[in-house]
Each structure stands twice: as C-alpha cells, then as structure tokens.
Design an enzyme around this catalytic site. Structure first.
Site, PDB file in Angstrom:
ATOM      1  N   ASP A 149      10.804 -51.369  -5.101  1.00 19.76           N
ATOM      2  CA  ASP A 149      12.091 -50.646  -5.106  1.00 19.76           C
ATOM      3  C   ASP A 149      13.235 -51.499  -4.585  1.00 19.76           C
ATOM      4  O   ASP A 149      14.226 -50.974  -4.076  1.00 19.76           O
ATOM      5  CB  ASP A 149      12.004 -49.348  -4.280  1.00 19.76           C
ATOM      6  CG  ASP A 149      10.848 -48.471  -4.705  1.00 19.76           C
ATOM      7  OD1 ASP A 149      10.741 -48.184  -5.905  1.00 19.76           O
ATOM      8  OD2 ASP A 149      10.046 -48.080  -3.833  1.00 19.76           O
TER       9      ASP A 149
ATOM     10  N   GLY B  46       8.831 -48.109 -11.326  1.00 17.98           N
ATOM     11  CA  GLY B  46      10.035 -47.569 -11.942  1.00 17.98           C
ATOM     12  C   GLY B  46      11.231 -48.451 -11.671  1.00 17.98           C
ATOM     13  O   GLY B  46      11.405 -48.958 -10.565  1.00 17.98           O
TER      14      GLY B  46
ATOM     15  N   ARG C 172     -15.752 -54.439 -16.215  1.00 14.91           N
ATOM     16  CA  ARG C 172     -15.989 -54.865 -17.603  1.00 14.91           C
ATOM     17  C   ARG C 172     -16.342 -53.703 -18.522  1.00 14.91           C
ATOM     18  O   ARG C 172     -17.129 -53.831 -19.463  1.00 14.91           O
ATOM     19  CB  ARG C 172     -17.082 -55.947 -17.658  1.00 14.91           C
ATOM     20  CG  ARG C 172     -16.726 -57.203 -16.905  1.00 14.91           C
ATOM     21  CD  ARG C 172     -17.891 -58.141 -16.811  1.00 14.91           C
ATOM     22  NE  ARG C 172     -18.965 -57.549 -16.019  1.00 14.91           N
ATOM     23  CZ  ARG C 172     -19.451 -58.066 -14.917  1.00 14.91           C
ATOM     24  NH1 ARG C 172     -18.964 -59.190 -14.450  1.00 14.91           N
ATOM     25  NH2 ARG C 172     -20.418 -57.488 -14.272  1.00 14.91           N
TER      26      ARG C 172
ATOM     27  N   GLN D 294       6.570 -53.370  -8.371  1.00 13.88           N
ATOM     28  CA  GLN D 294       6.327 -53.241  -6.929  1.00 13.88           C
ATOM     29  C   GLN D 294       6.807 -54.492  -6.178  1.00 13.88           C
ATOM     30  O   GLN D 294       7.754 -55.126  -6.604  1.00 13.88           O
ATOM     31  CB  GLN D 294       4.841 -52.948  -6.654  1.00 13.88           C
ATOM     32  CG  GLN D 294       4.375 -51.590  -7.129  1.00 13.88           C
ATOM     33  CD  GLN D 294       3.660 -51.629  -8.459  1.00 13.88           C
ATOM     34  OE1 GLN D 294       3.149 -52.636  -8.893  1.00 13.88           O
ATOM     35  NE2 GLN D 294       3.619 -50.489  -9.125  1.00 13.88           N
TER      36      GLN D 294
ATOM     37  N   ARG E 200      10.310 -39.172  -4.451  1.00 18.52           N
ATOM     38  CA  ARG E 200      10.063 -39.050  -3.015  1.00 18.52           C
ATOM     39  C   ARG E 200      11.120 -39.806  -2.215  1.00 18.52           C
ATOM     40  O   ARG E 200      11.523 -40.904  -2.608  1.00 18.52           O
ATOM     41  CB  ARG E 200       8.685 -39.621  -2.660  1.00 18.52           C
ATOM     42  CG  ARG E 200       7.517 -38.786  -3.130  1.00 18.52           C
ATOM     43  CD  ARG E 200       6.190 -39.410  -2.698  1.00 18.52           C
ATOM     44  NE  ARG E 200       5.914 -40.660  -3.395  1.00 18.52           N
ATOM     45  CZ  ARG E 200       4.791 -41.353  -3.247  1.00 18.52           C
ATOM     46  NH1 ARG E 200       3.857 -40.938  -2.417  1.00 18.52           N
ATOM     47  NH2 ARG E 200       4.604 -42.478  -3.930  1.00 18.52           N
ATOM     48  N   PRO E 201      11.566 -39.251  -1.081  1.00 22.63           N
ATOM     49  CA  PRO E 201      12.485 -40.000  -0.216  1.00 22.63           C
ATOM     50  C   PRO E 201      11.807 -41.285   0.262  1.00 22.63           C
ATOM     51  O   PRO E 201      10.649 -41.268   0.684  1.00 22.63           O
ATOM     52  CB  PRO E 201      12.733 -39.052   0.958  1.00 22.63           C
ATOM     53  CG  PRO E 201      12.362 -37.706   0.463  1.00 22.63           C
ATOM     54  CD  PRO E 201      11.254 -37.916  -0.530  1.00 22.63           C
ATOM     55  N   ARG E 202      12.511 -42.387   0.177  1.00 24.52           N
ATOM     56  CA  ARG E 202      11.959 -43.645   0.655  1.00 24.52           C
ATOM     57  C   ARG E 202      12.145 -43.754   2.166  1.00 24.52           C
ATOM     58  O   ARG E 202      13.143 -43.303   2.711  1.00 24.52           O
ATOM     59  CB  ARG E 202      12.654 -44.821  -0.033  1.00 24.52           C
ATOM     60  CG  ARG E 202      12.368 -44.895  -1.522  1.00 24.52           C
ATOM     61  CD  ARG E 202      13.122 -46.018  -2.197  1.00 24.52           C
ATOM     62  NE  ARG E 202      12.906 -45.990  -3.647  1.00 24.52           N
ATOM     63  CZ  ARG E 202      13.834 -46.245  -4.546  1.00 24.52           C
ATOM     64  NH1 ARG E 202      15.066 -46.527  -4.167  1.00 24.52           N
ATOM     65  NH2 ARG E 202      13.555 -46.193  -5.827  1.00 24.52           N
TER      66      ARG E 202
END
Length: 428
Positions: free
Chosen positions: A13, A40, A143, A224, A303-305
């Site tokens: 983020d 995202g 696999r 990420q 969600r709040p970070r």
C-alpha cells in the site's frame, strides 16, 4: 535499454501503482511478477480514479505491452471482471499477455482459504483476504496446481479439476465438516474462462527476452511490500510469494543480470493492513490524522490501515534484500500540519541499539523504536513541482531519510494524481 523494478519497501500500500503508472510513460513493457487479486492499486490521473487488482498499472498505455508473469496466481473470474472494468473506460486490451505458466486460483482454493483461516480462531488468524492465494501457492509447491497452459486445454483441465476436487472434498468433509464441491460444474465454468482468455495466453518469458534483445525499456511491478515477503517479511504474517525484487527473476523468467534499477516505494510514514508486528505504530490523534488525511483504507478490503512513523530499520531491511538503488517517497503532503515528525533510526533491545530487523517475533517484542525528532511544516505541498520549492523542513526530512538509508530519493509525491509526482533523478 533500462530494466527497472518497482517494489514496496514496507507492508504494501505504498503507492506502487501510482509510481508504476508514472514510470510506464517511458517504458515499453510493464510486467507483474507475483501475487494475485489480494493486492490492490489505486491510480489517479486526469481527474479520474481507477482501482486495479491483477493487471499492471501500465495498462492505461495501449502502446505498451503488459504482462502477467508466471509467478502470479490468478483468479480468472476476477481477471475477466477487471478486464471488463477497463473496457468500460474505452480501453482495448490487445496489449495484455498472460503467462502460460502462471497458476490458476480455483474455487477449492478460496474455500480452503476461508476454512483454514476461520478454524484458527480470531486470535491466531494471519489476516488473509480469503482470496485463495495461499492454497493456490501451496498447490504450486505441491506440484498439483492448474496453470494457464492447462486452463486453455480442456483435456488437461478436466483431469486436473476432477483429481483435485476429489482430494479436496475429503478434506472439506473430514476435517472441516463442510459441503462437497461439484467437479463437473467447476470444470464447465473454468473451461469457459479458458476459452475467453486463450488469445491472451503466451510464453511471456520469450516476450521479455525479445524485449531485452531489442533494447526496449522494461518495468516490473510487484504487489505488496518486502515486509510481506515469504522469506524476508514478518513471518508468519506475510503473503505467500516473493515480493522482494529478487522475485522478478523466478516470477517472470528474466535473468537477474538483466536488471538495472530497483525503485523502492515508500510512504513518508508507515502503514500496514491486517495483523502482525508494527514497531512504530501510532495509537493517538496524530495516527488518526494521518489515516484520514492520507485516506488510509485498503483498496481490496476497505479495512482501515494501521499507521505509524517512518521506520528506517524497515526500509534498510528492504534495501538489503532487494538491492534498492532509488527511493520513491510518496504521500509527503499528508504530513503537512504536524508540528513534530519522528523518524525511527533503530531499535533498542536490552540496552543495545540494533539496526537489523529481528527474524523472531519474540525478539521483536523486546525492541523499542529509537526516534529522532524533526520539525514539521504547515505549507501546502500539493502544487510543488521541484525539490527546491519544498519548505526547508520538508527538504530536511527527505535529506535525513537519504542519510539513514544511503539511497537517493529519486522521486517524491505530493498528492495522489499522476501529475503530483516530482522527479529529482530520472530512472529512464
């Protein structure tokens, strides 16, 4: 030819999508090399806001080639939805290519992800987005995964789906007391997905090799951040892939000797979504102010970070493990109006100053951040176009980050829009 990697230096983020979109203006090929739709990116330009989860941020440049690499795990339903979303803005996607070696997220991965997380109890959960990412990577390592080469081959897909669903149903019934999945329904649905995506599926490693030989500019985009890397992150509160720059080689099929620059993207502060350690986290009015001004809510989850001060220990960990050559410092404008700003320069453990990030969560709980305090500024930064236009306090803040990391801040941002990006040292 320049090959550059955009990598997050914190817990994701950091604004990688914005920087990738910005740098993509000068690139010929933009490639994503790991992760899935748990990630995202929010991109803003020309007054519009776009939200992406799978497709590289450079997709808005139709004259560029955009690749989804073999290191990704892709939910075809999510991908098709995102493609339709982009087509709604008038984009054509002929320039989008999907690796035939990328793995497919199946319905049983999503169901297992949900059940595994819920079975741990609230106190033991990792904070997964329940998108099936972890189980898909598990099948890859075991696999037994479905790849896009299989998705577009009905015979191969039929055999894999029926085998995997039969085995998964035993787990669902005997361990979780959950309902069985219907293999035939899954096969028919995913066979249709394969037909819809077949024209986009290629050997992307070959395309990248051709681009290198032709001397084209290549830009790699990660999802990420390094602190969520399966090897180098805050294990076990990590994702299931190699988010560091090192993941580019295996996740895209390009040799590590072909990489020229690694741009580490950081906020001027620190955020994290979900559970896990966060040494510089703020639980006060300043933290709340940063969250609201910076609109710190997850692109995927909403969600709040969690918010905290800039942590040089974290950034230096990312620098070492990803070979960062340049820093892109985002959201500098968010700190406007805060009287005193703190920078974490190290951790104190048992009276000793340490500058490496502990691998052990137990050891980390014994650590206390050591801060330096710098003066803040009140001036509006959102229309700044050069470093020299910044208030002297903001210049000092950037200079101190460079001194603490030994890496130049080549780019800084003073707002979310593409145009609110200031380049001090050109990447291409």
């Amino acid at each position: 030819m320049t090959t550059a990697i955009v990598v997050g230096t914190q817990w994701g983020d950091e604004g990688k999508g914005k920087i990738t979109d910005f740098l993509a203006q000068q690139a010929d090929v933009i490639a994503r090399y790991q992760g899935g739709d748990n990630a995202g990116h929010t991109i803003k330009f020309n007054g519009d806001t776009y939200k992406l989860h799978l497709i590289p941020s450079g997709v808005f440049n139709s004259n560029k080639t955009c690749l989804l690499g073999n290191g990704m795990v892709i939910n075809p339903q999510s991908l098709i939805k995102e493609m339709d979303y982009l087509k709604g803005f008038g984009l054509t996607l002929d320039h989008l290519k999907i690796s035939n070696r990328a793995h497919v997220i199946m319905p049983y991965h999503i169901e297992l992800d949900r059940l595994q997380e819920e079975s741990k109890g609230k106190e033991k959960q990792i904070g997964t987005t329940k998108k099936g990412i972890g189980p898909a990577y598990s099948d890859k390592v075991n696999r037994s995964g479905v790849r896009f080469a299989d998705l577009i081959d009905p015979d191969s897909l039929y055999e894999l789906v029926h085998t995997q669903v039969e085995q998964t149903n035993e787990v669902l019934e005997k361990i979780y007391n959950a309902s069985k999945l219907n293999a035939e329904e899954i096969y028919e649905t995913y066979k249709q997905y394969g037909e819809m995506l077949k024209s986009y599926v290629v050997d992307t490693s070959v395309l990248l090799d051709e681009a290198v030989i032709e001397g084209r500019h290549i830009l790699f985009e990660g999802a990420q951040g390094v602190m969520l890397d399966i090897d180098h992150g805050t294990y076990p509160y990590v994702t299931s892939s190699s988010t560091s720059a090192a993941g580019v080689a295996t996740g895209s099929g390009i040799g590590p000797n072909k990489v020229d620059r690694v741009i580490g993207v950081s906020k001027a502060y620190t955020t994290r979504v979900g559970d896990g350690p966060f040494p510089t986290e703020l639980h006060d009015d300043i933290g709340e102010q940063i969250r609201e001004v910076g609109r710190e809510y997850g692109t995927t989850t909403g969600r709040p970070r969690r918010v905290g001060w800039f942590d040089a220990v974290v950034i230096n960990h990312a620098r070492r493990t990803s070979g960062i050559t340049d820093i892109s410092l985002n959201s500098l404008d968010v700190l406007t109006g805060i009287k005193e700003l703190k920078l974490c320069v190290g951790y104190e453990r048992d009276g000793e100053l340490i500058k490496g990030y502990p691998a052990s969560q137990k050891e980390l709980t014994k650590c206390t951040p050591v801060y330096e305090t710098l003066s803040g500024w009140d001036e509006d930064l959102t229309n700044i176009n050069t470093f020299d236009e910044l208030p002297k306090e903001a210049q000092q803040y950037i200079n101190r980050i460079e001194a603490l990391t030994g890496v130049q801040v080549a780019i800084f941002s003073v707002g979310p829009d593409r145009e609110q990006t200031v380049v001090r040292n050109s990447i291409y």
